[in-house]
Design an enzyme around this catalytic site. Structure first.
Site, mmCIF file in Angstrom:
data_model
loop_
_atom_site.group_PDB
_atom_site.id
_atom_site.type_symbol
_atom_site.label_atom_id
_atom_site.label_comp_id
_atom_site.label_asym_id
_atom_site.label_seq_id
_atom_site.Cartn_x
_atom_site.Cartn_y
_atom_site.Cartn_z
ATOM 1 N N GLU A 95 35.973 -73.957 26.994
ATOM 2 C CA GLU A 95 34.999 -74.843 26.644
ATOM 3 C C GLU A 95 34.000 -74.218 26.044
ATOM 4 O O GLU A 95 32.611 -74.339 26.226
ATOM 5 C CB GLU A 95 34.569 -75.427 27.905
ATOM 6 C CG GLU A 95 35.305 -76.345 28.662
ATOM 7 C CD GLU A 95 34.972 -77.131 29.942
ATOM 8 O OE1 GLU A 95 33.641 -77.119 29.981
ATOM 9 O OE2 GLU A 95 35.746 -77.627 30.723
ATOM 10 N N GLY A 96 34.290 -73.353 24.956
ATOM 11 C CA GLY A 96 33.362 -72.784 24.047
ATOM 12 C C GLY A 96 33.026 -71.331 24.604
ATOM 13 O O GLY A 96 32.341 -71.099 25.698
#
Length: 814
Positions: free
Chosen positions: A499-500
């Site tokens: 997620e990043g």
């Protein structure tokens, strides 16, 4: 007398700037000061400066004049220096909402508005789900067997999750889902952390960024009515495929395509898409039955419009789609994590497979980042909270039980330092998690806070795990059913990466997104600068520009006045024990707003490429945000005196970290004159915010290594039923038993000190104490039984070779 009058005039003008007056009020004050200085015949230079200041402000009040000679030229300059934004950046800026991050960028946070938000809680229905299916899932799951013996999640557990609504926690009740609040979802994830990361992600991912959330927000009625009930009942297991081998962080550059064309579908010729894609790192892909797919939609023959490249688009593919290659596993680090690749080449599907239908073609990236603003607030921060709570629970117990040189290891300062850090970081993580998620339940989509939480909750959890490993030593290194640390230690890199990736999040997203999204004026200025020049645009730009200029000047004055008064002139809106912290954070908020403005103005587009500087500016914002959540959490808990040392540690740590980030910014600032100016305005009397003291850390450890409400609050939400599958509950039970038996141990230690008992250990010492009537037979029996349980904690697991071999080695012959 002249000096006194001069000082009064200066103080009044600075006081007005501190409060943030309108331009007309400040102009009137300048003229009043000028006339007063004439009346009292003050020093000529002072009179001249006041006169010039008054005339300049008067000129600025004449809008046509300032628009022609200031705003119009600056508008042209601003259009030229505005950095070019990639599609990824633009979509990220547009995503979500502004919440408390906007208050921190204002330089004048409204603390009362934060404090008055009610304490988050669970409904009776949500609590029943936690006490029922969630606890049952914990009982039936054995993390050691799943991660070591099987390396997959058993079918009966997957079936239980599917059949009890775990995959539909976010789905509205009208579609058969549980429709849990964000707070309740987070509490579920913390409770099931005992089952291991594999099961936790199996539950978390379908309720985060994926087909469910995308359908709820953007699906057509037909798609919602068909898929959401199936997801809610567990008839479908979803995954979402975004990452490609050559496109990770820059997701908008994915090479996967869907070409609009004619094709056969169910015996008819229809307009559809021919999909070609190769995806990896897709969570739940090996078992997913419904695949969300991100790709670039191309229409070279203009079958659906005049656009050649629509951009990122999201579609749904059933697992049985012809040509879809799916089912293989990646072997991830740590726990049995259901993750794998999927591919397809020239797969034809109809256009109504697009989530939201044809009208959502090309809007996929915005859909994703909007959903990510919510999902990223819940899943990974909850995981960070679970990791930190678990290691605090285990380590506070273990350091009380384990002795070296005849002393509990919690007495050693070398242990107290990392243990205190674990406790403080756990408090910060939990406060940030809970109150940001609470904002989600209130309707916010806090894009910038979600990035702050993603980075800091996972990094702080990683530090907690490192400290727990160091303190436990060999106990944590040796894996087995008794080990309650190793699997989390091995699995935390997954949370760091997904997620990043954290490097991306800190260096590019927190300040890069916050500087435009959360700033009160920059986004509006950028939007105006993107328009063609005309009188209406110039008038609007003029209005925003001069608000921004006044904003920057007032924040500079506020930062300076608060600095030279050691923040004493700031108001305290909260509990008296937190007064100094509220004051300091108000000061540091004004300082942050000032340095952010100066950096954006002086460095312009170069700031985008100066990732180290951007990361440190992001650290300033993050420290302010996390400290705000700590204050909020303590206020919500009723400000218990016994928790205050943990709160003090947390705030001292964050404020000191802010100071050190500022020191590094100034040391590396490209413009040395501006660096000296910022240093003079923000820290004119030096940098005096100290890290938590040794005395505070010792006190903190003393508190959390006892059985009390502080420790209970710090570790609340964990699954603590006794069982062979819960080594954490076992070590805690033995710890609590040791506290109950402490009077007996104290008798024996005193007898050794009085030399009525020899220096023996374990059962031999207990029996000798009974023989010498130091303790009774019943007391000796109690201690012997306890010693057996204690040694079950101290001992580590060992195995026969056959237990460790999954595939027998081939025999070597010849």
């Amino acid at each position: 007398m002249s000096l006194g009058i001069s000082l009064i005039i200066v103080v009044v003008l600075l006081g007005l700037l501190y409060l943030g007056p309108s331009l007309i009020i400040f102009t009137i004050a300048c003229f009043a000061g000028f006339l007063l200085s004439l009346y009292y015949s003050l020093h000529g230079l002072f009179i001249s400066l006041l006169g010039v200041l008054a005339l300049v402000n008067l000129a600025l009040l004449m809008k046509p004049l300032r628009q022609k000679y200031i705003s119009t030229p600056f508008f042209s300059l601003f259009k030229k220096m505005l950095p070019a934004l990639s599609d990824t950046e633009q979509e990220a800026i547009d995503a979500g909402t502004v919440w408390w991050d906007g208050q921190l960028f204002s330089g004048k946070p409204d603390w009362k508005s934060l404090i008055k938000i009610e304490k988050p809680g669970l409904s009776e229905e949500e609590q029943a789900f936690l006490d029922g299916p969630v606890v049952e899932l914990c009982r039936m799951s054995d993390a050691w067997k799943i991660n070591h013996d099987w390396r997959v999640i058993p079918e009966h557990i997957i079936d239980f999750i599917r059949g009890n609504g775990f995959l539909g926690m976010i789905i509205p009740k009208e579609y058969g889902g549980l429709e849990l609040s964000a707070v309740a979802q987070s509490e579920v994830l913390i409770k099931i952390s005992n089952t291991g990361a594999g099961i936790t992600y199996l539950v978390a991912v379908p309720n985060s960024l994926g087909p469910g959330e995308l359908l709820i927000q953007y699906g057509t009625d037909e798609q919602k009515n068909y898929y959401l009930p199936r997801l809610a009942k567990g008839e479908e297991i979803p995954c979402f495929a975004l990452t490609a081998p050559t496109a990770g962080s820059d997701a908008t550059s994915i090479p996967d395509t869907g070409v609009v064309c004619k094709g056969q579908w169910e015996g008819k010729e229809v307009t559809g898409m021919r999909l070609s894609f190769s995806k990896r790192y897709i969570t739940l892909a090996p078992i997913a039955t419904l695949i969300g797919l991100a790709f670039k939609l191309l229409d070279p023959d203009h079958l659906i419009g005049d656009i050649d490249d629509y951009g990122i688009t999201c579609a749904l593919l059933p697992r049985e789609t012809e040509g879809l290659i799916i089912g293989r596993h990646h072997l991830s680090i740590g726990d049995a994590f259901l993750n794998g690749p999927l591919q397809g080449e020239n797969i034809f599907v109809p256009l109504d497979y697009i989530i939201g239908g044809q009208e959502m073609a090309g809007k996929g990236w915005r859909m994703l980042v909007n959903c990510l603003s919510v999902g990223r607030c819940i899943t990974l921060p909850s995981g960070g909270a679970a990791f930190s709570k678990r290691v605090v629970m285990g380590t506070t117990a273990y350091t009380s039980l384990r002795r070296q040189f005849g002393v509990q290891i919690k007495q050693f300062e070398g242990i107290q330092k990392p243990l205190a850090r674990m406790v403080g970081l756990a408090y910060i993580i939990n406060a940030a998690r809970l109150h940001t998620i609470q904002a989600v339940d209130a309707g916010e989509k806090p894009a910038v806070p979600s990035a702050i939480l993603k980075y800091h909750c996972t990094e702080m959890a990683r530090q907690c795990l490192l400290d727990a490993m160091d303190i436990h030593g060999g106990k944590a290194v040796m894996k087995g059913p008794k080990n309650y640390i190793a699997s989390a230690y091995e699995s935390i890199p997954v949370a760091i990466t997904v997620e990043g990736a954290n490097i991306l999040t800190r260096n590019l997203m927190i300040f890069g997104q916050g500087a435009t999204r959360s700033h009160p004026y920059v986004l509006e200025e950028m939007q105006l600068a993107s328009k063609d020049t005309d009188d209406a645009v110039i008038a609007d730009f003029d209005k925003v520009l001069f608000k921004h200029i006044g904003f920057s000047i007032c924040n500079g004055v506020r930062a300076f006045l608060l600095a030279i008064t050691s923040s004493r002139i700031a108001m305290n809106p909260g509990h008296k024990s937190l007064a100094r912290y509220y004051s300091h954070l108000t000061r540091l908020s004004a300082a942050f707003a000032l340095i952010a403005d100066i950096s954006m103005l002086s460095l312009q587009s170069k700031l985008k490429r100066m990732e180290m500087l951007s990361a440190r500016l992001g650290d300033l914002l993050s420290d302010l945000y996390l400290a705000s959540m700590v204050l909020k959490h303590y206020e919500n808990e009723g400000c218990p005196d016994e928790d205050l040392p943990i709160v003090q540690w947390s705030l001292d740590y964050l404020i000191n970290h802010y100071q050190e980030a500022f020191r590094e910014i100034i040391h590396n600032y490209p413009s040395r004159p501006l660096a000296y100016l910022l240093r003079l305005v923000i820290f004119p009397l030096g940098m005096h915010f100290r890290a938590p003291s040794d005395r505070l850390e010792t006190r903190l450890v003393q508190i959390v290594t006892e059985n009390n409400s502080t420790r209970d609050r710090l570790t609340a939400g964990l699954y603590m039923e006794q069982g062979d599958n819960n080594p954490l509950a076992h070590v805690n039970e033995v710890f609590l038993e040791s506290l109950a038996l402490e009077p007996l141990h104290k008798k024996i230690r005193q007898a050794i000190k009085d030399k009525t008992l020899p220096k023996l250990q374990g059962v031999m010492l207990i029996e000798k104490a009974r023989e010498n009537d130091v303790i009774s037979k019943d007391e000796a029996d109690q201690l012997i039984a306890f010693d057996d349980r204690l040694m079950s904690v101290i001992h580590v697991d060992d195995f026969d070779q056959d237990e460790l071999i999954r595939i027998p080695c081939p025999e070597v012959t010849g």
